[in-house]
Scaffold this motif. Structure first.
Motif, PDB file in Angstrom:
ATOM      1  N   PRO A 278       0.805  -1.235   0.000  1.00  0.00           N
ATOM      2  CA  PRO A 278       0.000   0.000   0.000  1.00  0.00           C
ATOM      3  C   PRO A 278       0.831   1.276   0.000  1.00  0.00           C
ATOM      4  CG  PRO A 278      -0.170  -1.147   2.105  1.00  0.00           C
ATOM      5  CD  PRO A 278       0.504  -2.078   1.161  1.00  0.00           C
ATOM      6  N   VAL A 279       2.048   1.202   0.515  1.00  0.00           N
ATOM      7  CA  VAL A 279       2.932   2.376   0.464  1.00  0.00           C
ATOM      8  C   VAL A 279       3.303   2.675  -0.988  1.00  0.00           C
ATOM      9  CG1 VAL A 279       5.161   3.322   1.201  1.00  0.00           C
ATOM     10  CG2 VAL A 279       3.829   1.899   2.774  1.00  0.00           C
ATOM     11  N   LEU A 280       3.625   1.636  -1.743  1.00  0.00           N
ATOM     12  CA  LEU A 280       3.920   1.818  -3.161  1.00  0.00           C
ATOM     13  C   LEU A 280       2.694   2.309  -3.920  1.00  0.00           C
ATOM     14  CD1 LEU A 280       6.018  -1.433  -3.673  1.00  0.00           C
ATOM     15  CD2 LEU A 280       6.892   0.899  -3.956  1.00  0.00           C
ATOM     16  N   GLU A 281       1.534   1.746  -3.597  1.00  0.00           N
ATOM     17  CA  GLU A 281       0.295   2.169  -4.263  1.00  0.00           C
ATOM     18  C   GLU A 281       0.008   3.640  -3.998  1.00  0.00           C
ATOM     19  OE1 GLU A 281      -2.112  -2.107  -4.194  1.00  0.00           O
ATOM     20  OE2 GLU A 281      -2.361  -0.672  -2.548  1.00  0.00           O
ATOM     21  N   GLN A 282       0.187   4.082  -2.754  1.00  0.00           N
ATOM     22  CA  GLN A 282      -0.065   5.476  -2.423  1.00  0.00           C
ATOM     23  C   GLN A 282       0.958   6.394  -3.087  1.00  0.00           C
ATOM     24  OE1 GLN A 282      -2.721   6.626  -0.959  1.00  0.00           O
ATOM     25  NE2 GLN A 282      -2.014   8.738  -1.157  1.00  0.00           N
ATOM     26  N   THR A 283       2.183   5.935  -3.228  1.00  0.00           N
ATOM     27  CA  THR A 283       3.212   6.719  -3.924  1.00  0.00           C
ATOM     28  C   THR A 283       2.793   6.964  -5.370  1.00  0.00           C
ATOM     29  OG1 THR A 283       4.919   5.733  -2.514  1.00  0.00           O
ATOM     30  CG2 THR A 283       5.667   6.826  -4.513  1.00  0.00           C
ATOM     31  N   ILE A 284       2.228   5.950  -5.993  1.00  0.00           N
ATOM     32  CA  ILE A 284       1.759   6.087  -7.378  1.00  0.00           C
ATOM     33  C   ILE A 284       0.567   7.034  -7.440  1.00  0.00           C
ATOM     34  CG2 ILE A 284       0.689   4.824  -9.296  1.00  0.00           C
ATOM     35  CD1 ILE A 284       2.482   2.430  -8.491  1.00  0.00           C
ATOM     36  N   VAL A 285      -0.349   6.917  -6.479  1.00  0.00           N
ATOM     37  CA  VAL A 285      -1.506   7.830  -6.427  1.00  0.00           C
ATOM     38  C   VAL A 285      -1.043   9.280  -6.340  1.00  0.00           C
ATOM     39  CG1 VAL A 285      -3.443   8.576  -4.980  1.00  0.00           C
ATOM     40  CG2 VAL A 285      -3.114   6.139  -5.470  1.00  0.00           C
ATOM     41  N   GLN A 286       0.059   9.511  -5.656  1.00  0.00           N
ATOM     42  CA  GLN A 286       0.589  10.876  -5.516  1.00  0.00           C
ATOM     43  C   GLN A 286       1.324  11.359  -6.763  1.00  0.00           C
ATOM     44  OE1 GLN A 286       2.876  11.457  -1.932  1.00  0.00           O
ATOM     45  NE2 GLN A 286       1.235  10.756  -0.592  1.00  0.00           N
ATOM     46  N   GLY A 287       1.344  10.543  -7.811  1.00  0.00           N
ATOM     47  CA  GLY A 287       1.932  10.974  -9.083  1.00  0.00           C
ATOM     48  C   GLY A 287       3.356  10.540  -9.318  1.00  0.00           C
ATOM     49  N   HIS A 288       3.840   9.558  -8.533  1.00  0.00           N
ATOM     50  CA  HIS A 288       5.231   9.131  -8.651  1.00  0.00           C
ATOM     51  C   HIS A 288       5.373   7.742  -9.274  1.00  0.00           C
ATOM     52  CE1 HIS A 288       6.918  12.558  -6.535  1.00  0.00           C
ATOM     53  NE2 HIS A 288       5.993  12.411  -5.593  1.00  0.00           N
ATOM     54  N   GLY A 289       4.406   7.332 -10.090  1.00  0.00           N
ATOM     55  CA  GLY A 289       4.483   6.007 -10.700  1.00  0.00           C
ATOM     56  C   GLY A 289       5.685   5.823 -11.590  1.00  0.00           C
ATOM     57  N   ASP A 290       6.060   6.868 -12.320  1.00  0.00           N
ATOM     58  CA  ASP A 290       7.201   6.786 -13.234  1.00  0.00           C
ATOM     59  C   ASP A 290       8.463   7.404 -12.646  1.00  0.00           C
ATOM     60  OD1 ASP A 290       5.748   5.486 -15.295  1.00  0.00           O
ATOM     61  OD2 ASP A 290       4.822   7.395 -15.828  1.00  0.00           O
ATOM     62  N   SER A 291       8.403   7.791 -11.382  1.00  0.00           N
ATOM     63  CA  SER A 291       9.576   8.322 -10.688  1.00  0.00           C
ATOM     64  C   SER A 291      10.425   7.177 -10.151  1.00  0.00           C
ATOM     65  CB  SER A 291       9.146   9.217  -9.516  1.00  0.00           C
ATOM     66  OG  SER A 291       8.350  10.284  -9.952  1.00  0.00           O
ATOM     67  N   ASP A 292      11.640   7.501  -9.710  1.00  0.00           N
ATOM     68  CA  ASP A 292      12.463   6.501  -9.046  1.00  0.00           C
ATOM     69  C   ASP A 292      11.716   5.956  -7.837  1.00  0.00           C
ATOM     70  OD1 ASP A 292      15.496   5.509  -8.925  1.00  0.00           O
ATOM     71  OD2 ASP A 292      14.791   5.849  -6.868  1.00  0.00           O
ATOM     72  N   TYR A 293      11.852   4.663  -7.602  1.00  0.00           N
ATOM     73  CA  TYR A 293      11.081   4.017  -6.537  1.00  0.00           C
ATOM     74  C   TYR A 293      11.385   4.576  -5.147  1.00  0.00           C
ATOM     75  CZ  TYR A 293      15.281   1.213  -5.551  1.00  0.00           C
ATOM     76  OH  TYR A 293      16.546   0.815  -5.226  1.00  0.00           O
ATOM     77  N   SER A 294      12.500   5.283  -5.004  1.00  0.00           N
ATOM     78  CA  SER A 294      12.797   5.913  -3.709  1.00  0.00           C
ATOM     79  C   SER A 294      11.778   6.989  -3.354  1.00  0.00           C
ATOM     80  CB  SER A 294      14.208   6.505  -3.716  1.00  0.00           C
ATOM     81  OG  SER A 294      14.362   7.438  -4.768  1.00  0.00           O
ATOM     82  N   ALA A 295      10.901   7.317  -4.294  1.00  0.00           N
ATOM     83  CA  ALA A 295       9.828   8.284  -4.037  1.00  0.00           C
ATOM     84  C   ALA A 295       8.861   7.804  -2.965  1.00  0.00           C
ATOM     85  CB  ALA A 295       9.061   8.585  -5.326  1.00  0.00           C
ATOM     86  N   ILE A 296       8.960   6.548  -2.522  1.00  0.00           N
ATOM     87  CA  ILE A 296       8.112   6.112  -1.413  1.00  0.00           C
ATOM     88  C   ILE A 296       8.396   6.939  -0.158  1.00  0.00           C
ATOM     89  CG2 ILE A 296       8.034   3.764  -2.327  1.00  0.00           C
ATOM     90  CD1 ILE A 296       9.635   2.946   0.220  1.00  0.00           C
ATOM     91  N   PHE A 297       9.523   7.642  -0.135  1.00  0.00           N
ATOM     92  CA  PHE A 297       9.852   8.524   0.984  1.00  0.00           C
ATOM     93  C   PHE A 297       8.769   9.584   1.170  1.00  0.00           C
ATOM     94  CE2 PHE A 297      12.902  11.728   2.986  1.00  0.00           C
ATOM     95  CZ  PHE A 297      13.078  10.989   4.146  1.00  0.00           C
ATOM     96  N   GLU A 298       8.106   9.971   0.085  1.00  0.00           N
ATOM     97  CA  GLU A 298       7.044  10.982   0.178  1.00  0.00           C
ATOM     98  C   GLU A 298       5.851  10.475   0.976  1.00  0.00           C
ATOM     99  OE1 GLU A 298       7.452  14.241  -1.028  1.00  0.00           O
ATOM    100  OE2 GLU A 298       9.461  13.312  -1.034  1.00  0.00           O
ATOM    101  N   VAL A 299       5.648   9.168   0.996  1.00  0.00           N
ATOM    102  CA  VAL A 299       4.563   8.575   1.777  1.00  0.00           C
ATOM    103  C   VAL A 299       5.049   8.218   3.176  1.00  0.00           C
ATOM    104  CG1 VAL A 299       2.962   6.616   1.929  1.00  0.00           C
ATOM    105  CG2 VAL A 299       3.395   7.727  -0.275  1.00  0.00           C
ATOM    106  N   VAL A 300       6.249   7.633   3.262  1.00  0.00           N
ATOM    107  CA  VAL A 300       6.810   7.236   4.547  1.00  0.00           C
ATOM    108  C   VAL A 300       7.084   8.444   5.434  1.00  0.00           C
ATOM    109  CG1 VAL A 300       8.811   6.153   5.669  1.00  0.00           C
ATOM    110  CG2 VAL A 300       7.805   5.117   3.628  1.00  0.00           C
ATOM    111  N   ASN A 301       7.632   9.499   4.841  1.00  0.00           N
ATOM    112  CA  ASN A 301       8.034  10.703   5.593  1.00  0.00           C
ATOM    113  C   ASN A 301       7.547  11.936   4.851  1.00  0.00           C
ATOM    114  OD1 ASN A 301       9.275  12.455   7.391  1.00  0.00           O
ATOM    115  ND2 ASN A 301      11.267  12.325   6.372  1.00  0.00           N
ATOM    116  N   PRO A 302       6.244  12.165   4.852  1.00  0.00           N
ATOM    117  CA  PRO A 302       5.722  13.311   4.097  1.00  0.00           C
ATOM    118  C   PRO A 302       6.196  14.635   4.690  1.00  0.00           C
ATOM    119  CG  PRO A 302       4.015  12.354   5.497  1.00  0.00           C
ATOM    120  CD  PRO A 302       5.195  11.431   5.555  1.00  0.00           C
ATOM    121  N   ILE A 303       6.289  15.632   3.832  1.00  0.00           N
ATOM    122  CA  ILE A 303       6.656  16.965   4.306  1.00  0.00           C
ATOM    123  C   ILE A 303       5.558  17.478   5.244  1.00  0.00           C
ATOM    124  CG2 ILE A 303       7.078  19.349   3.607  1.00  0.00           C
ATOM    125  CD1 ILE A 303       8.150  18.253   0.955  1.00  0.00           C
ATOM    126  N   PRO A 304       5.901  17.875   6.463  1.00  0.00           N
ATOM    127  CA  PRO A 304       4.873  18.327   7.426  1.00  0.00           C
ATOM    128  C   PRO A 304       4.084  19.519   6.905  1.00  0.00           C
ATOM    129  CG  PRO A 304       7.003  17.990   8.506  1.00  0.00           C
ATOM    130  CD  PRO A 304       7.244  17.908   7.037  1.00  0.00           C
TER     131      PRO A 304
END
Length: 304
Positions: A278-304
């Motif tokens: 679900p972390v990967l799925e949410q990363t894709i929902v946020q528009g990072h499907g074609d970004s480097d997979y390290s973009a899961i950081f945006e879900v794990v540690n979102p900007i406050p």
């Protein structure tokens, strides 16, 4: 070494030169096509989105608009397509199957063991030969010829296509019959998901708690916990820059889903990986499907 120069290297290069049809010029497929052409093979490529393949013409690579055009005169067919559905759409059409008799198809992408075995049966049914050779590594390794090649097939196929495998890898490995290399590749890609999610979570805690990142990394590097991917991905996480990916979030999610299905068939408990999905799925929902997979950081540690 395919990078040797001089008269001897030229003779060696010519003796192992092959006509290769490569289907699928995504990020890694394009780099592999460039590598194979650069070491003396004659490469023709096909990509479903034709415009993505056109830049390869600058390397002397032939770009065609139909897969059967690429395969007709080839010694072998290398598959670098996204998934089994894409392989079926490109390779298992009436036009493509008609030119496969007597040719070897080498599947180098990431698909399930069951999918690889089904593909073998279809290709052999029309008089072709099939083996798998998924690779581990990214763009830099592809360009340098240092990918890890895992072959699934017979010892005869491994010997026959050894020059091709050694164009991409210093030491290709014969894992076993068809299906075994596909399974091994999923086992390794599961670690990609596990490692990036664990590192992103630890880095997030360190940052939010005010512990210096340099201190965290210094201790981590000296420990048995360290993995080279942590060092590689740290700049992306610190800058939150996920452009120019080596491997996309979308493709990692696909491989996670394949692994979970494989694990279920072997009665493995995979709840740890199920938590990453679900972390990967949410990363894709946020528009990072074609970004480097390290973009899961945006879900794990979102900007406050």
């Amino acid at each position: 070494d395919p990078r040797r120069t001089g008269p001897l290297a030229t003779r060696e290069k010519a003796s192992r030169s092959m006509i290769i049809a490569l289907l699928g010029t995504g990020l890694l497929g394009r780099a592999i096509a460039e590598r194979l052409q650069s070491v003396g093979h004659n490469v023709t490529v096909y990509n479903r989105t034709a415009t993505k393949a056109l830049p390869l013409r600058a390397c002397g690579i032939t770009v065609v608009t139909r897969p059967e055009q690429a395969m007709a005169q080839a010694d072998c067919v290398v598959l670098m397509l996204a998934d089994a559905a894409a392989i079926h759409a490109v390779l298992l059409t009436q036009a493509s199957l008609a030119v496969l008799r007597g040719k070897t198809v080498i599947q180098m992408g990431t698909i399930a063991q069951e999918e690889s075995l089904a593909l073998q049966a279809e290709i052999e049914r029309v008089g072709g030969s099939y083996c798998e050779a998924p690779v581990l590594g990214s763009l830099a390794e592809a360009k340098a010829g240092t990918l890890l090649v895992m072959a699934g097939g017979t010892e005869g196929q491994f010997a026959q296509w050894g020059p091709l495998f050694r164009s991409l890898s210093r030491e290709p490995h014969l894992v076993g019959p068809v299906g075994k290399a596909a399974c091994l590749k999923l086992a390794l890609n599961q670690l990609i998901a596990a490692e990036i999610s664990a590192f992103a979570l630890s880095l997030g805690l360190v940052q939010r708690a005010g512990v210096p990142v340099d201190t965290f990394m210094a201790i981590l590097r000296e420990s048995a916990l360290f993995a080279p991917v942590f060092e590689k991905k740290l700049p992306r996480l610190l800058t939150r820059d996920y452009h120019h990916p080596n491997f996309s979030t979308r493709h990692l999610l696909k491989d996670v889903e394949l692994f979970l299905k494989e694990a279920s068939g072997y009665a493995l408990t995979a709840s740890s990986l199920e938590g990453i999905r679900p972390v990967l799925e949410q990363t894709i929902v946020q528009g990072h499907g074609d970004s480097d997979y390290s973009a899961i950081f945006e879900v794990v540690n979102p900007i406050p």
